[in-house]
Design a protein around this motif. Structure first.
Motif, mmCIF file in Angstrom:
data_model
loop_
_atom_site.group_PDB
_atom_site.id
_atom_site.type_symbol
_atom_site.label_atom_id
_atom_site.label_comp_id
_atom_site.label_asym_id
_atom_site.label_seq_id
_atom_site.Cartn_x
_atom_site.Cartn_y
_atom_site.Cartn_z
ATOM 1 N N ALA A 257 5.255 13.930 11.303
ATOM 2 C CA ALA A 257 5.708 15.167 11.954
ATOM 3 C C ALA A 257 4.553 15.804 12.707
ATOM 4 C CB ALA A 257 6.252 16.134 10.907
ATOM 5 N N ILE A 258 4.852 16.302 13.907
ATOM 6 C CA ILE A 258 3.858 16.974 14.741
ATOM 7 C C ILE A 258 4.481 18.231 15.323
ATOM 8 C CG2 ILE A 258 2.419 16.832 16.815
ATOM 9 C CD1 ILE A 258 2.221 13.821 16.387
ATOM 10 N N VAL A 259 3.724 19.344 15.283
ATOM 11 C CA VAL A 259 4.192 20.589 15.876
ATOM 12 C C VAL A 259 3.608 20.733 17.276
ATOM 13 C CG1 VAL A 259 4.186 23.108 15.730
ATOM 14 C CG2 VAL A 259 4.448 21.735 13.649
ATOM 15 N N GLU A 260 4.471 20.871 18.271
ATOM 16 C CA GLU A 260 4.098 21.256 19.640
ATOM 17 C C GLU A 260 5.042 22.373 20.051
ATOM 18 O OE1 GLU A 260 2.524 18.429 22.680
ATOM 19 O OE2 GLU A 260 3.706 16.989 21.520
ATOM 20 N N ARG A 261 4.492 23.526 20.337
ATOM 21 C CA ARG A 261 5.340 24.699 20.574
ATOM 22 C C ARG A 261 6.170 24.581 21.853
ATOM 23 N NH1 ARG A 261 4.498 28.517 16.961
ATOM 24 N NH2 ARG A 261 2.581 28.464 15.720
ATOM 25 N N SER A 262 5.622 23.969 22.914
ATOM 26 C CA SER A 262 6.371 23.893 24.163
ATOM 27 C C SER A 262 6.274 22.533 24.848
ATOM 28 C CB SER A 262 5.892 24.988 25.134
ATOM 29 O OG SER A 262 4.497 24.869 25.361
ATOM 30 N N ARG A 263 5.168 21.832 24.650
ATOM 31 C CA ARG A 263 4.993 20.534 25.310
ATOM 32 C C ARG A 263 5.534 19.387 24.447
ATOM 33 N NH1 ARG A 263 -1.202 21.210 27.706
ATOM 34 N NH2 ARG A 263 -0.796 23.123 28.921
ATOM 35 N N MET B 197 0.844 -1.201 0.000
ATOM 36 C CA MET B 197 0.000 0.000 0.000
ATOM 37 C C MET B 197 0.874 1.243 0.000
ATOM 38 S SD MET B 197 -2.911 1.214 2.785
ATOM 39 C CE MET B 197 -4.335 0.411 2.045
ATOM 40 N N GLN B 198 0.574 2.179 -0.904
ATOM 41 C CA GLN B 198 1.329 3.426 -0.964
ATOM 42 C C GLN B 198 1.171 4.188 0.343
ATOM 43 O OE1 GLN B 198 0.698 5.781 -4.508
ATOM 44 N NE2 GLN B 198 1.145 7.686 -3.430
ATOM 45 N N LEU B 199 2.274 4.708 0.863
ATOM 46 C CA LEU B 199 2.254 5.395 2.147
ATOM 47 C C LEU B 199 2.366 6.901 1.925
ATOM 48 C CD1 LEU B 199 2.078 4.404 5.079
ATOM 49 C CD2 LEU B 199 4.560 4.659 5.226
ATOM 50 N N VAL B 200 1.462 7.657 2.548
ATOM 51 C CA VAL B 200 1.442 9.108 2.453
ATOM 52 C C VAL B 200 1.928 9.682 3.786
ATOM 53 C CG1 VAL B 200 0.008 11.155 2.105
ATOM 54 C CG2 VAL B 200 -0.485 9.055 0.820
ATOM 55 N N LYS B 201 3.016 10.429 3.737
ATOM 56 C CA LYS B 201 3.579 11.025 4.953
ATOM 57 C C LYS B 201 2.878 12.347 5.250
ATOM 58 C CE LYS B 201 8.155 8.933 4.463
ATOM 59 N NZ LYS B 201 9.616 9.194 4.344
ATOM 60 N N VAL B 202 2.506 12.521 6.539
ATOM 61 C CA VAL B 202 1.666 13.652 6.941
ATOM 62 C C VAL B 202 2.318 14.427 8.076
ATOM 63 C CG1 VAL B 202 -0.643 14.357 7.702
ATOM 64 C CG2 VAL B 202 -0.363 12.268 6.338
ATOM 65 N N GLY B 203 2.156 15.757 8.033
ATOM 66 C CA GLY B 203 2.587 16.620 9.128
ATOM 67 C C GLY B 203 1.397 17.326 9.751
ATOM 68 N N LEU B 204 1.338 17.362 11.072
ATOM 69 C CA LEU B 204 0.229 17.956 11.823
ATOM 70 C C LEU B 204 0.711 19.257 12.459
ATOM 71 C CD1 LEU B 204 -2.728 17.349 12.789
ATOM 72 C CD2 LEU B 204 -1.705 16.229 14.789
ATOM 73 N N CYS B 205 0.000 20.355 12.183
ATOM 74 C CA CYS B 205 0.476 21.681 12.601
ATOM 75 C C CYS B 205 0.250 22.010 14.068
ATOM 76 C CB CYS B 205 -0.181 22.762 11.738
ATOM 77 S SG CYS B 205 0.507 22.862 10.064
ATOM 78 N N ALA B 206 -0.558 21.236 14.773
ATOM 79 C CA ALA B 206 -0.810 21.518 16.191
ATOM 80 C C ALA B 206 -1.300 20.248 16.866
ATOM 81 C CB ALA B 206 -1.826 22.643 16.362
ATOM 82 N N PHE B 207 -1.023 20.153 18.174
ATOM 83 C CA PHE B 207 -1.441 18.970 18.930
ATOM 84 C C PHE B 207 -2.330 19.380 20.096
ATOM 85 C CE2 PHE B 207 -0.692 15.030 21.460
ATOM 86 C CZ PHE B 207 -1.119 14.129 20.490
ATOM 87 N N GLY B 208 -3.271 20.292 19.798
ATOM 88 C CA GLY B 208 -4.296 20.619 20.774
ATOM 89 C C GLY B 208 -5.456 19.665 20.641
ATOM 90 N N MET B 209 -6.644 20.134 21.002
ATOM 91 C CA MET B 209 -7.817 19.262 21.016
ATOM 92 C C MET B 209 -8.091 18.659 19.635
ATOM 93 S SD MET B 209 -11.371 19.045 20.374
ATOM 94 C CE MET B 209 -12.824 18.381 21.158
ATOM 95 N N TYR C 99 8.377 19.007 16.139
ATOM 96 C CA TYR C 99 8.901 20.312 15.744
ATOM 97 C C TYR C 99 8.284 21.383 16.625
ATOM 98 C CZ TYR C 99 10.621 17.922 11.570
ATOM 99 O OH TYR C 99 11.273 17.067 10.708
ATOM 100 N N ARG C 100 9.002 22.507 16.766
ATOM 101 C CA ARG C 100 8.552 23.582 17.649
ATOM 102 C C ARG C 100 7.813 24.699 16.919
ATOM 103 N NH1 ARG C 100 7.826 21.164 22.233
ATOM 104 N NH2 ARG C 100 9.725 20.497 23.302
ATOM 105 N N SER C 101 7.753 24.637 15.608
ATOM 106 C CA SER C 101 7.008 25.628 14.847
ATOM 107 C C SER C 101 6.597 25.036 13.517
ATOM 108 C CB SER C 101 7.838 26.889 14.617
ATOM 109 O OG SER C 101 8.877 26.638 13.690
ATOM 110 N N VAL C 102 5.538 25.598 12.945
ATOM 111 C CA VAL C 102 5.098 25.165 11.620
ATOM 112 C C VAL C 102 6.197 25.428 10.607
ATOM 113 C CG1 VAL C 102 3.412 25.560 9.791
ATOM 114 C CG2 VAL C 102 2.665 25.529 12.179
ATOM 115 N N GLU C 103 6.854 26.567 10.733
ATOM 116 C CA GLU C 103 7.922 26.924 9.794
ATOM 117 C C GLU C 103 9.058 25.898 9.832
ATOM 118 O OE1 GLU C 103 5.592 30.541 10.780
ATOM 119 O OE2 GLU C 103 6.508 28.938 11.976
ATOM 120 N N GLU C 104 9.427 25.454 11.028
ATOM 121 C CA GLU C 104 10.490 24.457 11.160
ATOM 122 C C GLU C 104 10.066 23.145 10.511
ATOM 123 O OE1 GLU C 104 13.148 22.213 14.642
ATOM 124 O OE2 GLU C 104 11.249 23.191 15.152
#
Length: 351
Positions: A33-39, A1-13, A52-57
């Motif tokens: 990839a998951i962005v969490e600014r401090s946690r 199965m073809q695998l699609v790599k995904v990045g999530l911009c925030a890990f809130g609710m 990652y600590r920012s969306v830009e990063e």
């Protein structure tokens, strides 16, 4: 199965509840990839994802094909634009943007880049929405003359979320938050209206963004559709009331996926995963072919938010239809903008 790599911009609710669990359980996606600014909460459940600590990063360094923009609406334009400019396909949370102008710019940019942009209209996969769609499409109600769709809550205390309740923040308030669902459903059921009249204000006071709205959509075939939401509704109404030439259908807001996900349920791939209904959640009352009244209780089939991501995957791999493409959702943004204009001017606005 073809695998699609995904990045999530925030890990809130929304990241924890509506996106990460489905991306993890779907075998075609890799939550890389998951962005969490401090946690660092994501490390426990998703240790395979780079933090990652920012969306830009993340956009600079992550090897991802698809980016989920699930940050506050005030940041959607900035982050969707950056993701598209970085060559990433995008799923953006509803509401799409704070206004039509932003939405149109993003759609144009995606087209220029040859990338896809989809808006996460997950309520299209609620059991109650699907049941109404089924009843309307079967035609047993005849030509629809009047409909009401509600999304009520009893949340009289401030939430403390400035991006949702600060009246000075563009895109804050219930009209953008819940209205984006109700407007989308009305357009999916009945098409695009000719004009509207709206009442939009804050029951909690002027220091808060709107928490009440009532929108009347006028259609050229004399259909009237009322969309309504309030945070001062202790006793629930039927969420959907559909009235036609041959009968009526009443449907409760019975989908419980969000509550089950918050409680820790794991969504299953390829099968229903929610608990079955304990009792009927709708009433159908109509005249049959012999013009005899038939009144029955109805029970909706399970909804599944996994189907949204399945459709995203099928679009990427097989070229099937893209769910809720951004170009389509611009129509919803036009209705939101027109509702604000109508409420401010206390007048009917043509679309």
């Amino acid at each position: 199965m073809q695998l699609v790599k995904v990045g999530l911009c925030a890990f809130g609710m929304s990241g924890k509840v509506f996106h990460a669990p489905f991306l993890k359980e779907h075998p075609g996606f890799s939550l890389s990839a998951i962005v969490e600014r401090s946690r660092e909460e994501s490390r426990e459940k998703y240790p395979e994802a780079t933090l990652y600590r920012s969306v830009e990063e993340m956009l600079r360094n992550a090897d991802v094909e698809l980016v989920i923009v699930n940050t506050p609406v005030q940041t959607h334009f900035e982050y969707v634009k950056k993701a598209l400019e970085a060559g990433k396909n995008v799923v953006v949370e509803k509401p799409f943007a704070v206004n039509v102008e932003e939405a149109e710019q993003l759609v144009l940019l995606a087209e220029e880049k040859g990338l896809f942009l989809s808006v996460y209209q997950n309520r299209r996969f609620d059991r109650d929405y699907l049941q109404v769609q089924k009843i309307v499409s079967e035609g047993r109600l005849g030509n629809i003359k009047e409909a009401e769709i509600r999304f009520d809550r009893f949340r009289t205390d401030p939430s403390g979320k400035a991006h949702k309740e600060n009246p000075e923040a563009a895109g804050s308030g219930s009209l953008h938050d819940l209205g984006s669902h109700l407007i989308d459903q009305a357009v999916q059921y009945f098409g695009y209206p000719e004009k509207l009249f709206a009442d939009v204000f804050s029951m909690k006071g002027k220091e808060f963004a709107n928490d009440y709205f009532e929108i009347i959509l006028f259609y050229q075939n004399d259909l009237r559709v009322r969309l309504k939401s309030s945070v001062f509704t202790k006793e629930a109404h039927y969420a959907y009331a559909i009235h036609g030439e041959k009968g009526s259908f009443l449907q409760e807001r019975s989908d419980d996926q969000e509550n089950e996900l918050v409680a820790g349920s794991i969504p299953a791939y390829g099968e229903d995963w929610t608990r079955p209904l304990k009792e009927a959640d709708g009433i159908l009352n109509f005249l049959n072919e012999n013009k005899e009244t038939e009144r029955t209780s109805t029970s909706s089939e399970p909804g599944n938010y996994m189907n949204y991501y399945q459709q995203i995957y099928e679009f990427i791999v097989f070229g099937y239809a893209l769910p809720s493409p951004a170009g389509e959702i611009i129509r919803n943004m036009k209705i939101i903008d027109a509702a604000l204009e109508s409420a401010a001017g206390e007048r009917v606005v043509y679309l």
